[in-house]
Each structure stands twice: as C-alpha cells, then as structure tokens.
Design a protein around this motif. Sequence first.
Motif, PDB file in Angstrom:
ATOM      1  N   ILE A 237       0.423   1.492  10.800  1.00 52.70           N
ATOM      2  CA  ILE A 237       1.263   2.665  10.719  1.00 52.70           C
ATOM      3  C   ILE A 237       1.752   3.083  11.858  1.00 52.70           C
ATOM      4  O   ILE A 237       2.935   3.543  12.184  1.00 52.70           O
ATOM      5  N   ILE A 238       1.033   3.063  13.065  1.00 49.99           N
ATOM      6  CA  ILE A 238       1.556   3.118  14.580  1.00 49.99           C
ATOM      7  C   ILE A 238       2.663   2.344  14.890  1.00 49.99           C
ATOM      8  O   ILE A 238       3.874   2.539  15.525  1.00 49.99           O
ATOM      9  N   ASN A 239       2.512   1.002  14.758  1.00 48.17           N
ATOM     10  CA  ASN A 239       3.535  -0.197  14.817  1.00 48.17           C
ATOM     11  C   ASN A 239       4.723   0.218  13.851  1.00 48.17           C
ATOM     12  O   ASN A 239       6.040  -0.102  14.607  1.00 48.17           O
ATOM     13  N   ALA A 240       4.744   0.601  12.694  1.00 49.41           N
ATOM     14  CA  ALA A 240       5.805   0.860  11.875  1.00 49.41           C
ATOM     15  C   ALA A 240       6.609   2.218  12.486  1.00 49.41           C
ATOM     16  O   ALA A 240       8.024   1.727  12.573  1.00 49.41           O
ATOM     17  N   VAL A 241       6.106   3.140  13.092  1.00 47.91           N
ATOM     18  CA  VAL A 241       6.601   4.009  13.642  1.00 47.91           C
ATOM     19  C   VAL A 241       7.396   3.839  14.868  1.00 47.91           C
ATOM     20  O   VAL A 241       8.332   4.063  15.253  1.00 47.91           O
ATOM     21  N   PHE A 242       6.618   2.878  15.638  1.00 50.78           N
ATOM     22  CA  PHE A 242       7.086   2.311  16.876  1.00 50.78           C
ATOM     23  C   PHE A 242       8.560   1.636  16.812  1.00 50.78           C
ATOM     24  O   PHE A 242       9.251   1.545  17.540  1.00 50.78           O
ATOM     25  N   LYS A 243       8.521   0.902  15.770  1.00 54.41           N
ATOM     26  CA  LYS A 243       9.797  -0.136  15.413  1.00 54.41           C
ATOM     27  C   LYS A 243      10.790   0.249  14.752  1.00 54.41           C
ATOM     28  O   LYS A 243      11.879  -0.373  14.298  1.00 54.41           O
TER      29      LYS A 243
ATOM     30  N   GLY B 207       6.247   6.411   6.707  1.00 59.43           N
ATOM     31  CA  GLY B 207       7.741   7.179   6.529  1.00 59.43           C
ATOM     32  C   GLY B 207       7.876   8.478   6.841  1.00 59.43           C
ATOM     33  O   GLY B 207       8.711   8.916   7.477  1.00 59.43           O
ATOM     34  N   THR B 208       6.835   9.382   6.262  1.00 59.47           N
ATOM     35  CA  THR B 208       6.881  10.794   6.575  1.00 59.47           C
ATOM     36  C   THR B 208       6.804  11.120   8.041  1.00 59.47           C
ATOM     37  O   THR B 208       7.487  11.931   8.693  1.00 59.47           O
ATOM     38  N   LEU B 209       5.912  10.292   8.753  1.00 58.86           N
ATOM     39  CA  LEU B 209       5.958  10.430  10.148  1.00 58.86           C
ATOM     40  C   LEU B 209       6.569   9.822  11.217  1.00 58.86           C
ATOM     41  O   LEU B 209       6.443   9.968  12.495  1.00 58.86           O
ATOM     42  N   HIS B 210       7.661   9.251  10.665  1.00 61.64           N
ATOM     43  CA  HIS B 210       8.439   8.067  11.510  1.00 61.64           C
ATOM     44  C   HIS B 210       9.263   8.836  12.673  1.00 61.64           C
ATOM     45  O   HIS B 210       9.102   8.584  13.740  1.00 61.64           O
ATOM     46  N   ASP B 211       9.616  10.172  12.250  1.00 62.22           N
ATOM     47  CA  ASP B 211      10.585  10.923  13.458  1.00 62.22           C
ATOM     48  C   ASP B 211       9.798  11.925  13.903  1.00 62.22           C
ATOM     49  O   ASP B 211      10.305  12.983  14.425  1.00 62.22           O
ATOM     50  N   ILE B 212       8.571  11.784  14.172  1.00 60.61           N
ATOM     51  CA  ILE B 212       7.531  12.833  14.556  1.00 60.61           C
ATOM     52  C   ILE B 212       7.895  13.515  15.674  1.00 60.61           C
ATOM     53  O   ILE B 212       7.769  14.660  16.267  1.00 60.61           O
ATOM     54  N   ALA B 213       8.334  12.638  16.734  1.00 57.59           N
ATOM     55  CA  ALA B 213       8.850  13.099  18.147  1.00 57.59           C
ATOM     56  C   ALA B 213      10.373  13.209  18.179  1.00 57.59           C
ATOM     57  O   ALA B 213      10.592  13.320  19.587  1.00 57.59           O
TER      58      ALA B 213
ATOM     59  N   ASP C  21       0.886  -1.184   0.052  1.00 54.68           N
ATOM     60  CA  ASP C  21      -0.084  -0.035  -0.120  1.00 54.68           C
ATOM     61  C   ASP C  21       0.956   1.397  -0.170  1.00 54.68           C
ATOM     62  O   ASP C  21       1.645   1.512   1.172  1.00 54.68           O
ATOM     63  N   LEU C  22       0.741   1.918  -1.190  1.00 50.41           N
ATOM     64  CA  LEU C  22       1.625   3.088  -1.135  1.00 50.41           C
ATOM     65  C   LEU C  22       1.389   4.266  -0.220  1.00 50.41           C
ATOM     66  O   LEU C  22       2.444   4.692   0.338  1.00 50.41           O
ATOM     67  N   GLN C  23       0.018   4.503  -0.090  1.00 48.90           N
ATOM     68  CA  GLN C  23      -0.190   5.480   0.748  1.00 48.90           C
ATOM     69  C   GLN C  23       0.088   5.492   2.304  1.00 48.90           C
ATOM     70  O   GLN C  23       0.683   6.057   2.930  1.00 48.90           O
ATOM     71  N   LYS C  24      -0.046   4.316   2.762  1.00 42.34           N
ATOM     72  CA  LYS C  24       0.375   3.841   4.104  1.00 42.34           C
ATOM     73  C   LYS C  24       1.852   3.790   4.282  1.00 42.34           C
ATOM     74  O   LYS C  24       2.262   4.514   5.207  1.00 42.34           O
ATOM     75  N   ALA C  25       2.534   3.458   3.500  1.00 40.39           N
ATOM     76  CA  ALA C  25       4.079   3.472   3.237  1.00 40.39           C
ATOM     77  C   ALA C  25       4.368   4.944   3.518  1.00 40.39           C
ATOM     78  O   ALA C  25       5.374   5.357   4.135  1.00 40.39           O
ATOM     79  N   LEU C  26       3.789   5.876   2.633  1.00 36.48           N
ATOM     80  CA  LEU C  26       4.253   7.411   2.591  1.00 36.48           C
ATOM     81  C   LEU C  26       3.975   7.937   3.879  1.00 36.48           C
ATOM     82  O   LEU C  26       4.866   8.781   4.356  1.00 36.48           O
ATOM     83  N   ILE C  27       2.558   7.668   4.425  1.00 35.57           N
ATOM     84  CA  ILE C  27       2.452   8.200   5.667  1.00 35.57           C
ATOM     85  C   ILE C  27       3.111   7.805   6.850  1.00 35.57           C
ATOM     86  O   ILE C  27       4.020   8.731   7.732  1.00 35.57           O
TER      87      ILE C  27
END
Length: 370
Positions: free
Chosen positions: A280-286, A227-233, A219-225
Amino acid sequence: MKKIAIFGGTFDPIHTDHVNIIKACKYNLDFDEIWVLPAYVNPFKTVSTSSVSQRLEMIDLAVKHLDYVKVKKFEIRKTVRSYTYDTILHYIKNYPNFDFSFIMGSDQLDSFEKWDHFENLIKLIKFKVFIRDCNHINNKIIEKYNLETFEFDNNYLSSTKIRNLKELNLQIKTVNDYINNSLLYLYERLETKMDEERYFHSLNVGQEALKIAHLNNYDLQKALIAGTLHDIAKRWSEQETIEIISQYDKTLLSEPKPVWHSFAGAFHLKRDWLFNDKEIINAVFKHTVGDREMSTLDMIVFCADKVSSERTYQGVDKLRTLVYKDLKLGFIALLKNQYDLSIKTHGIENIGKKLIDAYNFWVREELKSE
C-alpha cells in the motif's frame, strides 16, 4: 457475592487507557469481572463515527486475552439513545446477587449531574472514578457525592486523539491496524488537510481502484485503501512536505514539486498512521509518475488516479476502457500520456528523472516490441 465493574462508554475507538482501566479494576480493585458496555450513542454526542459492528470488533481485539472481561450488548443493540439509569436498573433486576459498581473517567464529572435520572442513579449504584487528567478534576462533584477516585497506568490517550492521528504509537496495535484497514475516521483525519474537491476525488479513486482490482483478481480491500489514500498529502504546505521527505530521503526533493505529495503521502502513512503494509505504501509512493518496478497494486492505483469517474479530459473514456481490458497496456498508455503532457507543459528538462526512467523502461520497451 460476585463483584462486577460495569465500564460504559462509546469506545469510538477503544484504546490503551480503556484497557489499562479494565486491568486496574481487576488487579487493584479486586473485581471478579469487568463488563464492558459500549453505548449505542452517547447522550452527550450527536453521532458515532464507526458502526456498531466495527466498535464491537475493535473491543473484541482489545480484550481478546482478558478472560475476566465480558462485552455486554444491552445498549449498543438498541436503536435509540441509551441512558445509564435504564441500563443499571436492568442489570440489578436481572442479577440480584451481584455487587455492581459503575466505572467512569474523571473527564465525565463535569456533566455527571446532567445524566438522566441522576438523583435516583446516584443512590442506585456505587461509582468508581479513574483520574484521566490530573490537571482537570472536578473536586466539587467528588466531594459532594463522596466519590472514590483511583489512578491507573495512564497514557493520557483519548478516542478523539486516536481519530485525529495523535499518539498512535501508544494505541493498541491490532486496533490501529483494524482502523487503518477499514479506513475508519477518514473524514476526521483528512478534513483539515484536504479540500472537498480533493476529498471526493480520493473517494472516487478508491472506488475505481476497487473496480480495477476486481477485474484483475487482486485484493479488493488493499486496492480500496491505497486508492482512497493516494492523495493524502496533496494539499499539504510546501514546508510540511519538505520536512517529511527530508526525514526519509532528501534526494527526492530534486523531483518536480507537483509529484512530491506522492512521496510525502507514503511516508505519512508509514510515520503517522503506522501503516505496515509495504504494498500500500509503495502504491501511494508511485502513483504520480510510476517506476521501473510496478506491482499489480502499483498499476491499479496509478491507473485509477488517472481514469477515476470524475475525469473528463479528452480521450479518458478510451483509456479507461483499455485499463479495464488490460491493466498493463492501460498503465503503459497512461504513462505515455503523462509523459507527453508533462513535456508539453513543463519541458523535458523539468519533468524529473523518475518519470523519464519509468517512461524509458515501460513505454520505449513496449514500442520496441511492436
């Protein structure tokens, strides 16, 4: 004669209080129809932060079940700034048998007399004013022009609040999901929390995740989201980071400080953005040190972070090529690289249990199979 309420505004984005005003027009003021009239650009604003099509889609989501609402595109389809006077003239001329009123919020009263052709406009149509802020009402303008004022089910929301992640629990859920899934208002939401270098890294990782997702039929949009938000904090203060991690899982504070931002970012998306996509939440977490359980998206974001276009460390080109060729092997190679570098920099006693656990599960098992 059909009574029509014209409700103009930028609607960037439309929110719950806009809809509550619309409902009040129908059920309290007995209008037959409410015409929602999004402006191309508010004459008192210099820029709109979402596109024309995006604002229209959000409005459609918000009024989807209100059959008495019609969305009019007279202003928003223009390529120049719109003025209420021109719009009202257009509708009065084309619908001579309709009784029109113009709906406005009390927050607009301070600039009311600055509206284009105001002296003619005030004679042309009736204005209905809805009280947005009880503590700030320009009674002088109300009395001067004998304007009618009305109350409504007021949450004291504003588009500015929504763009800045405030009180999203009061926002229309479908609109909030649309904003999140479209990465709207990204700059406004990150500018006070992220320096320019980190911001552009985040954009690069989003694009890298998109590329890797395409190669893996994900899913391209999920990956984009994600990836873009991975370093949000990433640039949060230590106090802010500890506070949100403690709210969800205090044991994570035993991990090294440099990886805390991945946990905080995931919790931030859940708590403050109201993201409900667990992948998406898990991808950012990991994304910093991996995990025993790594989904395709987890691997995509982990890898994209470490091989994004601005990365220039020794060996990155070879690792990037491997990721493109085989995501799993690329992930394992990058995890090994992360493990080796962390031990070299901090010592094995300071790299955290999560990185060691992920390394033992993925890298050592891969070495055994060889």
